[in-house]
Every structure is written in structure tokens, then in C-alpha cells.
Design a protein around this motif. Structure first.
Motif, PDB file in Angstrom:
ATOM      1  N   LEU A 849       0.833  -1.198   0.000  1.00  7.46           N
ATOM      2  CA  LEU A 849       0.000   0.000   0.000  1.00  7.46           C
ATOM      3  C   LEU A 849       0.874   1.256   0.000  1.00  7.46           C
ATOM      4  O   LEU A 849       0.584   2.251  -0.690  1.00  7.46           O
ATOM      5  N   LYS A 850       2.001   1.216   0.756  1.00  7.77           N
ATOM      6  CA  LYS A 850       2.905   2.364   0.774  1.00  7.77           C
ATOM      7  C   LYS A 850       3.573   2.560  -0.591  1.00  7.77           C
ATOM      8  O   LYS A 850       3.756   3.698  -1.048  1.00  7.77           O
ATOM      9  N   LEU A 856       1.743   6.916  -6.627  1.00  9.77           N
ATOM     10  CA  LEU A 856       0.678   7.889  -6.869  1.00  9.77           C
ATOM     11  C   LEU A 856       1.210   9.311  -6.703  1.00  9.77           C
ATOM     12  O   LEU A 856       0.900  10.206  -7.509  1.00  9.77           O
ATOM     13  N   GLN A 857       2.006   9.518  -5.665  1.00 12.41           N
ATOM     14  CA  GLN A 857       2.594  10.837  -5.474  1.00 12.41           C
ATOM     15  C   GLN A 857       3.511  11.217  -6.636  1.00 12.41           C
ATOM     16  O   GLN A 857       3.532  12.374  -7.087  1.00 12.41           O
ATOM     17  N   GLN A 859       3.270  10.152  -9.789  1.00  3.34           N
ATOM     18  CA  GLN A 859       2.470  10.424 -10.978  1.00  3.34           C
ATOM     19  C   GLN A 859       1.725  11.749 -10.851  1.00  3.34           C
ATOM     20  O   GLN A 859       1.440  12.406 -11.863  1.00  3.34           O
ATOM     21  N   GLN A 860       1.394  12.151  -9.625  1.00  2.00           N
ATOM     22  CA  GLN A 860       0.656  13.408  -9.444  1.00  2.00           C
ATOM     23  C   GLN A 860       1.509  14.631  -9.753  1.00  2.00           C
ATOM     24  O   GLN A 860       0.992  15.664 -10.178  1.00  2.00           O
ATOM     25  N   VAL A 861       2.805  14.492  -9.539  1.00  2.00           N
ATOM     26  CA  VAL A 861       3.672  15.652  -9.771  1.00  2.00           C
ATOM     27  C   VAL A 861       4.144  15.736 -11.216  1.00  2.00           C
ATOM     28  O   VAL A 861       4.809  16.715 -11.588  1.00  2.00           O
ATOM     29  N   GLN A 862       3.828  14.731 -12.028  1.00  4.46           N
ATOM     30  CA  GLN A 862       4.207  14.782 -13.431  1.00  4.46           C
ATOM     31  C   GLN A 862       3.411  15.880 -14.117  1.00  4.46           C
ATOM     32  O   GLN A 862       2.186  15.970 -13.984  1.00  4.46           O
ATOM     33  N   SER A 863       4.101  16.702 -14.889  1.00 10.82           N
ATOM     34  CA  SER A 863       3.437  17.852 -15.507  1.00 10.82           C
ATOM     35  C   SER A 863       2.520  17.449 -16.647  1.00 10.82           C
ATOM     36  O   SER A 863       1.423  17.974 -16.809  1.00 10.82           O
ATOM     37  N   SER A 864       2.946  16.511 -17.460  1.00  9.99           N
ATOM     38  CA  SER A 864       2.151  16.122 -18.640  1.00  9.99           C
ATOM     39  C   SER A 864       1.551  14.749 -18.410  1.00  9.99           C
ATOM     40  O   SER A 864       2.265  13.788 -18.137  1.00  9.99           O
ATOM     41  N   GLN A 865       0.284  14.688 -18.505  1.00  7.84           N
ATOM     42  CA  GLN A 865      -0.442  13.423 -18.365  1.00  7.84           C
ATOM     43  C   GLN A 865      -1.240  13.189 -19.637  1.00  7.84           C
ATOM     44  O   GLN A 865      -1.986  14.054 -20.076  1.00  7.84           O
ATOM     45  N   ALA A 866      -1.063  12.015 -20.238  1.00 11.44           N
ATOM     46  CA  ALA A 866      -1.811  11.679 -21.452  1.00 11.44           C
ATOM     47  C   ALA A 866      -3.291  11.541 -21.127  1.00 11.44           C
ATOM     48  O   ALA A 866      -3.685  11.239 -19.993  1.00 11.44           O
TER      49      ALA A 866
END
Length: 1022
Positions: A849-850, A856-857, A859-866
Motif C-alpha cells: 500500500l505504501k 501515486l505521489q 504520478q501526481q507531480v508529473q506535468s504532462s499526463q496523457a
């Protein structure tokens, strides 16, 4: 409508078997009277109710149709009485003519008498008897017809018809016999009896060979009427085929057309016969299958036309008879209508059936430019090759071809033949199914394959959507369940927070109040009050140092055995560990009051000769070989395994990439496939090599192409691990929860079980009585001692242990305790729980879970998300649900540990040494041993009962032998060997082969006063 009206017109022409609509009058015929006289009533009329009752019985006997019954009941009262009296006078007339008690039997007796070839008997007398029978069948009540059929009167008539000589055939007797059958068929029961007879219609048809015109007319009327009856039409056609063989006709219906065309002698002006023939022909053409089948009517009419009926019909017009002309008109009208329908089929004015060329042109025109035309040419070509030389077999070829075509045309879709089948076992429908064209079969097969392929695709899509729906529904249910639990938890925490806040406010107010009071006296007290835990609480006394005695417990008043006892190998609990355990509640002194100490001392005395046990316990050791599937780093083997995986996935690289980016919304990747994909994550060296050759992407192998495409996904391995963890999370939680639940329930059960407490009390009493000295006078023992009870063997019986004895005592003194396992149902499941493995599983869930949260953290800070990347929303929702579920699991585990520790303390066990599988395994093993020992007791009790029964039989046998010996000794001087023979006779030994065998048996018997029981028991066993 026209055809139906014609059918109704025909039914009026055959009135012999159908009732008319005229008001019925009962008439009779006397020998000396040739006219029909109406009987007049001479008795007074009864009351209306009585008359209706009498008239109802009369109508029931007449067997009328519903229409005629209603007409009879609608008659005036005077007419009803007139009919009833007329019927009664007819009945009285015949009862005066013949004996009343045996009227029907007299008629049948006289009739059977005519079956004998009595040459001297006059024809007039025979005709009189037959005529009287005909009149009786027509006028007598229903019971007379029933009696006639029961006595097989129809068979008598048919047998006589078959055996008549020529003179009788041409006489009036023949006509009267046919009249009897007509009269019998005038009744519904009699008609059914005639139609049900297997030969009746065939025999009746044979009467057409007679030259008696009245007989011919009567037969034709019967046959024509049968055509109108359901199922009778085909019977008539079969009968005419039978008559063709009987009369040696060239074709069917030849005799009828011949009689129709006769115009000399007595046939010249005989219009009745010609009318009957034409009515029969019309009935055959228009009834049965002819009602609806144009083909059948044309087929049957062609038989008559081939016999030359058309010129005969033209010649019959000269008779100028209205009835005959009506039949002739019906024949021609029906023919014209059928020919008109046939011509319309081919779009012509008229089809000349006598012209072969015109019929061929019509067929050619209809089949030209169709798929059937080549087959028409093939038929004609093969007809050209048929033999044409004159021989006896040449016509048979064309007969066979003619019959095949006839059956093709006439046979119905159900395979039924309306006429007598020209060819037997020739089913057109089945043959057509077998001759379906090959190209159609091929088209159907291609179409079926295409539909099957489409179906498989649809099935796969449906299954995919179904999995997706199930996943969504499961997520929805989990979310709703989580929301409800969070709501309940929030409400509880809110209430607790309010109460805590209220308590804090109250304590704060009290503290301020007390502070203001103490400040008046001494300001230093405020500092002291802060150090106190609570207002009004007295300080606790310091606990005693570890290991210090709490006070010596009083010595128990345990009964002392008179002799040394066998020891019970238990682990005695120290008195310092008894406080707060179950042993504080147990009083084993109560057990000694109900125990039989003498039997117990005798059973487990230490000074008796010990029994050496030779029981060998063999334990099968099973070796579990774990085959760890190791992956080779060789490129060839790695590529081969990767290809196998991709072939099982049945997805393209783009579909796999889309599924990973969308977190498998469509459920394309199963958990097993994800686990396999994790084994083929491209390593750093693989990525470097693939990058060097990316310009040769098209030339890459399938596995290399796959690894390259996957390496282009950002954090491919982490995404794959997160997706795999998400899919496996619910399954892992479901595996952990039952273990925790079993641990909680089992911990509660062992603490709360009253039967277990009573059992431990009995075991403690047994141990204190057996053990003396330092090991005795115990207040408790370790629960592991339960599995050592069976180690203590009995001194008297090597097969009996202390456990067997204890079970016997429990069943006698404490019957409820013997079923203690029912209160500990979850203990076997808890015995399978390994706390180390359980905590490891929980730790894996926590670490997984960690890891997902960390990804998740990232991927959240990635600027470009498809746009297709659904990692963040899907995993965010999953983390929320999984965190709550995992917190529940952790809380349940904490509760389980507390309950388990409480259970250990309850039994005085060391919580640092015993794990759940060890602690509950002790009870589980004891359950098994207890059950086996209980079964051993039952087997021993059953064996003991059998031994007692054998002993009783043996004692009885011994007494019988002693009594026999005393009697033999008393009579030795008188009886001698003779008494032995008598005794042998009484016992059955005299039936042995010889006396020497008896003497050998005597010598082989045991002595009379031998106390050994071995031989008698063996003999009884035999």
C-alpha cells in the motif's frame, strides 16, 4: 365455399348411414304386410313429468345426434306419447314373435345356424331370418346392438359373405346381408365397430363381383358413405385395390367403369346402379385428400379417364334422370375447375393432357433458365437410354418411373401418402433432404463458420464487458460499504469527541474552582495539583517486587491412595501464576466426591505387573518439494517464454499498453497474466540494447518489439506492480480476515466454555490423585498436559489409558462435558493460524500500500499526463478504499492479539512462548485423541458384550454336556451303544456317513469338566 357445399350435397346422396332431419316415426314390417303402418297409441297418457322421464329413456336408446335429440324433445306432448307407444308396440310385436328373455340370442342362434352348409334348407326361410335380423338391428334399442357386437355378430356376417356359393351370391340373401351391415352402420357404435374391423371394408367390396344389381347398389352406398367418415376415405381406396386383386382387374376401378358403360340386357335401363356408381366416384374424388389437394384429384381422376369414363358420361345423358344428371354435372364441374386451376399455373387457357408435346413445352417453359432445367435434360437423356426393345420387362421400367413421380407429387410434407403408396418405404421428404445441392451445403457451411466466428467475437466482447461490469459493481459495493463504515465510525468518533470535550470542560471548571480555593491558602498547592493524575484519586501502593510470594496457598485435602500410583506427566503451574486464571475458579475436590477411588486406584496402581506394549507408531513423512521456477537470463530462452506469454494474452502491444495506461478498465488483463508480465519487465541493459536498434524496429522479433513498446511507458514496472496489487488486494484481504476471525472466536470460546472448565477440573483431580509428593497437590497445570493423558496406561489392561477411563467417567458422571468440543467449534481453524505468517501477510499489504501511495505521489507531480492515462484517478480512489479496509484489518488483528493474550493468561500460559497454532493445536490434537478414545471405548464395549453373549452360550453348552454325561452314566448298564445311537439320531449325527466318524467326533470333543473356553468359542465361531 363451393367445395363445402358440394360436400354437403354428397352427404345427402348417401343417406344409408346418416339420419335425416324429418321427424322420426317408428315403423315395423310384418311378414304378411308389404306396406309400412304407423302404430296408434291405445293407452292413456301419463303425467308430463313421467312422460318426459319415459321419453328420455327412449331417446337415449335411439342413439341420435345432438341436433335430432333437441328436435325430439321439442315435439308436442301428444307426439312424444305417440312415438313412445309406437316404439313399445314394435317391441311387443317382436317379443310375441320370439321368446322375450332370449330375443337377441334367438336371432343370433338362428343366424349362426345359416352358417352351416344346409343344402336342404329353403332359401325363403333363410332370407326370412336374415331379414328379421336386419329389421331388429334397425329398430331395436341400443342394448341389442351392443349385445350383437359383443357376440361377434359382425364376424359371422363377414365370414358368411366370404364363404357364399354362386347361387347365394346372386340371391336376395346376399342383399339382405349387406342390408344388415347398413343397418348396423346406421348406429354410431355399430359404425365404429364395422370401421374398426380389419377386413370389413375389403369383404364388403368383394360383393361388387355379384351380378345382383341391388347388392351392387347397397355396397356402393356403403362405400360412398364410408368416404365421408373421418379416416374412411383411405380405407375405401385400399379396399378397391384389394378388389383389383380379388377380381383380377387390370387397373383399379375397372369393374365400376364397365358396369357404368353397360347398356344391354337388364343393365340397359338400370339407372339406380349407374347413379350409385357415379355417386361413389364423386365421393372418392372430392372427399378425403381430395377436399384440399388438387394434385390428388387430378391423379385419381386420371385413373377413371384412362378407363374411358368421359364417353360413358356423355352416353349417360340419354337417360334424362335428374339424380343421375346431378352426379354427372358434379363430376364435370369439378373436373373443369381443376383444369382451370392447372392452366392458370402455367399461364395458358387450357392444358391438353392428351398431348405429350404441349405438356413438354409447358414444363420446358416453366423450368427454362432455372437451376432445375439441367436436371430436366438429364431426365430426358436417361429416358432416351432406357431399353425400347419389346420384352416383358420394358413396361416395368416406365411403371417404376410413373410410380416414383406419382409419389413425389402426392406425398405430403409429413411423409404421409393419401392414396395407397405406389412404392413402400419411399419417403420423399427424407430423400429431398439427402439430395440438397452441394453448393447450398457449402454456402450454409461458410455462413455457419462466419456466424460462429462472429459469435465467438461477440462472446469474447460480452465476457470482457461482463468482467468489466462485475469489477465496477464490486468497486461500487466496496465503496458503499466503506462509506457506511466510515459514516458509522465518524458518528462514533464524533460522539466520543463531544463527550470528551464535555468532560474536559467539566474538569477544567472543577480545576479552576479548586485552584481558586487553594490559592487562598497556599499558592504552592497549584503546582502540586498539576502533578496529580486526578482529583480524589488515592495513590496506589507500590507493587511487590518480582518473584516475591503472594502468600502460601493452603494445602489441599486430597485423598491419599493406599498404594503408590502411576504418575501423570504434567507441568505444574507455580502458585504465583494462578491469580486471574481459570484455575482460581476450579475446585477439583468436588470431583473426588463422585469418583470411585478404589476402581481408579486398582486401574492405575504402580505396583501391578506392567503390561509391555508393542504398539509401533509409524509416521509417514511427506516431503514437499517446492519447484521454484527460475527465469534464465539467456536471451533465446527469455524470448521464447515471452512469446508464449504473448500468445496466451491474445492482445496486441498497443492493446496491452492501453490496458496498462487505463489501469485495465475493460478487464483485459487477468491477475495471472499480470503476474507473468512482471517477470518480463525490460531490464536496464535490455532498454539500452533496444534503444540502439530502435531504427530497426520493424525487423525486431515479437518479444523484442514487446519489450521495446513497454519500455516507452513511464514507470512501466511501477504501474504494473500497482495494477497487480490493486487486483490482488481484495483477494489478500479475504484470505487474512477468516484467520483473524477464527483467532478471535476461538480465544473467546476457550475462555467462556463451561464444559472445558469442568473437563479441566476432572483432569486436575485425576492428576492430584495419581501424583504424590512434589508433583502432587497442584492447583493447575499447563494445557499441554491434556495430550499426555493418553500416556498413562492402565495396570490391568494394556489397551486402556487414562484418557479412556476419563471418557467413561465423563459419560457416566458428567454427560454434558463429554460433548465439550461442540462449544469449541472454531478451535480447529485457529490451530491452523500461524501468527508469524499472518503478520507477514499484513506487512506485505502495508508495504504494498505504501509503494502504491509513493507511485501515486510521483504520478501526481508529473506535468504532462496523457488523456488515456487513468493512473491518478483510479489509484486515488483505490487508495481511499484500501486504506480504510486495511485499517479495519489492523484493528481486527490487534483485537485478536488481545483476546489471544487474555486466553493465554486465563490458562496461566506464557504469552511470549506460545503462538496461536501451538496453543490451539494442543486443543485440536486433544479433540482428535478424545474422539478416537471414545470410539475405542464403544468398540471395546461392543466387543465385551459379544464376549458376554458367547460366554452365556458356552456356559449353556457346557451344562447341556454335563447333563448328557450324567444321563449316559446312569443308563450305561441298560442302554449302551443303542442309547448313543438314539442320542445321535436326536442330535442329527446319525446322518453322518458311518459310526466310525461319530466315534472320531466323540474322541475329538473336549473333556466334560475341562474349564478351558478356547475350543468351544472356536466351535461357536465356526
Amino acid at each position: 365455399m363451393e367445395k363445402q357445399s358440394q360436400g354437403r350435397g354428397l352427404s345427402s346422396l348417401f343417406s344409408c348411414c346418416f339420419k335425416r332431419s324429418d321427424e322420426p316415426e317408428i315403423i315395423y314390417c310384418h311378414d304378411s304386410i308389404n306396406t309400412m303402418a304407423v302404430l296408434e297409441p291405445t293407452m292413456p297418457m301419463p303425467p308430463p313429468q313421467e312422460l318426459d322421464y319415459m321419453f328420455t329413456g327412449l331417446v337415449d336408446e335411439l342413439d341420435l345426434t345432438e341436433e335430432h335429440r333437441n328436435a325430439m324433445f321439442a315435439l308436442p306432448t301428444e307426439k312424444k306419447w305417440h312415438i313412445y307407444c309406437s316404439k313399445k308396440m314394435v317391441r311387443n310385436y317382436y317379443f310375441t314373435l320370439y321368446p322375450t328373455s332370449s330375443y337377441s340370442l334367438y336371432i343370433l342362434g338362428s343366424w349362426r345356424k345359416t352358417l352351416l352348409p344346409l343344402v336342404d334348407e329353403e332359401e325363403q326361410e333363410r332370407h326370412k331370418i336374415i331379414d328379421s335380423l336386419k329389421t331388429a338391428l334397425r329398430t331395436q334399442p341400443m342394448r341389442f346392438v351392443t349385445r350383437f357386437t359383443d357376440l361377434d355378430g359382425l364376424s359371422c356376417i363377414l365370414n358368411f359373405l366370404k364363404s357364399m356359393d354362386y347361387e347365394t351370391t346372386e340371391s336376395q340373401i346376399h342383399t339382405s346381408l349387406i342390408g344388415c351391415i347398413k343397418a348396423l352402420m346406421n348406429n354410431s357404435q355399430g359404425r365404429a365397430h364395422v370401421l374398426g374391423h380389419c377386413e370389413s371394408i375389403n369383404i364388403i367390396t368383394q360383393s361388387l363381383a355379384s351380378e345382383n344389381i341391388k347388392t351392387k347398389v347397397a355396397v356402393l352406398e356403403i362405400l360412398g358413405a364410408v368416404c365421408l367418415v373421418s379416416g374412411g376415405h383411405k380405407k375405401v381406396l385400399e379396399a378397391m385395390l384389394h378388389y383389383q386383386k380379388f377380381a383380377s382387374e387390370r387397373t383399379r376401378f375397372q369393374t365400376l367403369v364397365t358396369d357404368l358403360s353397360r347398356s344391354t340386357g337388364r343393365y340397359r335401363d338400370e339407372v339406380n346402379l349407374k347413379t350409385a356408381i357415379m355417386s361413389f366416384i364423386n365421393a372418392v374424388l372430392s372427399q378425403g385428400a381430395g377436399e384440399s389437394s388438387l394434385e390428388f384429384r387430378i391423379h385419381l381422376r386420371y385413373e377413371f379417364l384412362m378407363l374411358g369414363i368421359q364417353p360413358v358420361i356423355d352416353k349417360l345423358r340419354s337417360h334424362e334422370n335428374a339424380t343421375l344428371d346431378r352426379h354427372l354435372d358434379f363430376f364435370e364441374i369439378l373436373r373443369n375447375e381443376d383444369e382451370l386451376v392447372m392452366s392458370k399455373r402455367f399461364g395458358v387457357v387450357h392444358v391438353e393432357t392428351k398431348s405429350a408435346s404441349q405438356m413438354f413445352e409447358l414444363i420446358k417453359k416453366a423450368l427454362n433458365h432455372t437451376e432445375a432445367y439441367p436436371h430436366l435434360l438429364s431426365i430426358l437423356q436417361h429416358c432416351l437410354m432406357m431399353p425400347y426393345k419389346q420384352s416383358n420387362t420394358i413396361p416395368q421400367y416406365w411403371v417404376l418411373l410413373d410410380r416414383i413421380v406419382q409419389q413425389l407429387v402426392l406425398q405430403t410434407s409429413k411423409g404421409e401418402d393419401p392414396d395407397v403408396a405406389p412404392l413402400e418405404d419411399f419417403n420423399v421428404k427424407n430423400i429431398l433432404h439427402m439430395l440438397v445441392k452441394e453448393n447450398e451445403v457449402k454456402q450454409w457451411k461458410e455462413q455457419a463458420d462466419k456466424m460462429k466466428k462472429d459469435y465467438n467475437n461477440l462472446q469474447q466482447r460480452f465476457e470482457k464487458k461482463e468482467r468489466e461490469c462485475e469489477s465496477k459493481n464490486k468497486e461500487k459495493e466496496d465503496i458503499m460499504e466503506m462509506v457506511n463504515k466510515m459514516k458509522d465510525k465518524l458518528e462514533r468518533e464524533t460522539n466520543d469527541h463531544k463527550q470528551a470535550k464535555l468532560q474536559v470542560a467539566q474538569l477544567s471548571a472543577q480545576l479552576q474552582k479548586l485552584s481558586s480555593v487553594f490559592l487562598v491558602f497556599d499558592p504552592n498547592i497549584t503546582m502540586i495539583s498539576r502533578d496529580l493524575p486526578a482529583i480524589g484519586m488515592a495513590p496506589f501502593a507500590p507493587p511487590p517486587p518480582p518473584g516475591a510470594p503472594l502468600g502460601s496457598a493452603p494445602k489441599k485435602n486430597i485423598p491419599e491412595p493406599s498404594s503408590p500410583m502411576k504418575s501423570f506427566n504434567w507441568s505444574k503451574l507455580p502458585e504465583s501464576k494462578l491469580e486471574g486464571t481459570i484455575w482460581k475458579e476450579i475446585d477439583d475436590l468436588k470431583v473426588f466426591k463422585v469418583l470411585d477411588l478404589e476402581e481408579f486406584q486398582r486401574t492405575f496402581s504402580a505396583y501391578q505387573k506392567p503390561q509391555v506394549t508393542q504398539t509401533e507408531c509409524a509416521e509417514d513423512e511427506q516431503t514437499y518439494a517446492k519447484k521454484v521456477k527460475e527465469l534464465s537470463v539467456i536471451d533465446g530462452r527469455r524470448a521464447q517464454n515471452c512469446n508464449i506469454l504473448l500468445s496466451r494474452l491474445k492482445l496486441t502491444n498497443e492493446e496491452i499498453r492501453h490496458a496498462i495506461l487505463t489501469m485495465d478498465e475493460q478487464e483485459d488483463l487477468s491477475k495471472d497474466m499480470l503476474e507473468q508480465l512482471l517477470k518480463f519487465v525490460p531490464a536496464k541493459t535490455d532498454i539500452e540494447l533496444l534503444e540502439e536498434h530502435k531504427h530497426e524496429l520493424d525487423r525486431m522479433a515479437k518479444a523484442d518489439h514487446f519489450l521495446y513498446d513497454m519500455s516507452r511507458i513511464n514507470h512501466y514496472q511501477q504501474r504494473l506492480q500497482a495494477l497487480y496489487f490493486k487486483k490482488k488486494f481484495a483477494e489478500r484481504v479475504a484470505e487474512v480476515k477468516p484467520k483473524i476471525k477464527a483467532l478471535c472466536l476461538a480465544s473467546r470460546e476457550v475462555v467462556q466454555s463451561g464444559s472445558l472448565r469442568q473437563l479441566l477440573e476432572v483432569v486436575l483431580a485425576f492428576g492430584n490423585y495419581l501424583n504424590k509428593g512434589q508433583r502432587g497437590n497442584a492447583y493447575g497445570f499447563k494445557v499441554s498436559g491434556l495430550n499426555k493423558i493418553a500416556d498413562t496406561k492402565s495396570s490391568t489392561d494394556k489397551n486402556v489409558t487414562l484418557l479412556h477411563y476419563m471418557i467413561t467417567v465423563l459419560e457416566q458422571k458428567y454427560p454434558k462435558v463429554a460433548a465439550f468440543s461442540a462449544e469449541l467449534q472454531n478451535v480447529p481453524e485457529a490451530a491452523k493460524v500461524n501468527m508469524t505468517e499472518l503478520e507477514k501477510d499484513i506487512g506485505n499489504l502495508r508495504s504494498g500500500l505504501k509503494s502504491v501511495e509513493a507511485e501515486l505521489q510521483y504520478q501526481q507531480v508529473q506535468s504532462s499526463q496523457a488523456s488515456v492515462d487513468k493512473f491518478v484517478p483510479v489509484i486515488s480512489q483505490f487508495i481511499t478504499m484500501a486504506s480504510f479496509s486495511f485499517s479495519e484489518v489492523e484493528e481486527s488483528l490487534t483485537e485478536a492479539k488481545e483476546l489471544f493474550g487474555k486466553a493465554l493468561r486465563h490458562f496461566g500460559e506464557d504469552s511470549s512462548k506460545l503462538q496461536p497454532d501451538e496453543f490451539f493445536g494442543i486443543f485440536d490434537t486433544f479433540f482428535t485423541a478424545f474422539s478416537e478414545a471414545k470410539q475405542d471405548n464403544e468398540n471395546m464395549a461392543r466387543h465385551k458384550a459379544e464376549e458376554e453373549r458367547r460366554a452365556v452360550k458356552e456356559a449353556q453348552l457346557k451344562r447341556d454336556r454335563e447333563q448328557k454325561a450324567r444321563m449316559s452314566k446312569a443308563n450305561e448298564e441298560e442302554g449302551g451303544e443303542f442309547d448313543d445311537l438314539v442320542s445321535a439320531l436326536r442330535s442329527g449325527e446319525v446322518f453322518d456317513k458311518n459310526l466310525s466318524k461319530i466315534n472320531r467326533k466323540k474322541q475329538g470333543r473336549p473333556k466334560l469338566f475341562n474349564s478351558s473356553r478356547e475350543r468351544p468359542v472356536t466351535k461357536l465361531n465356526q
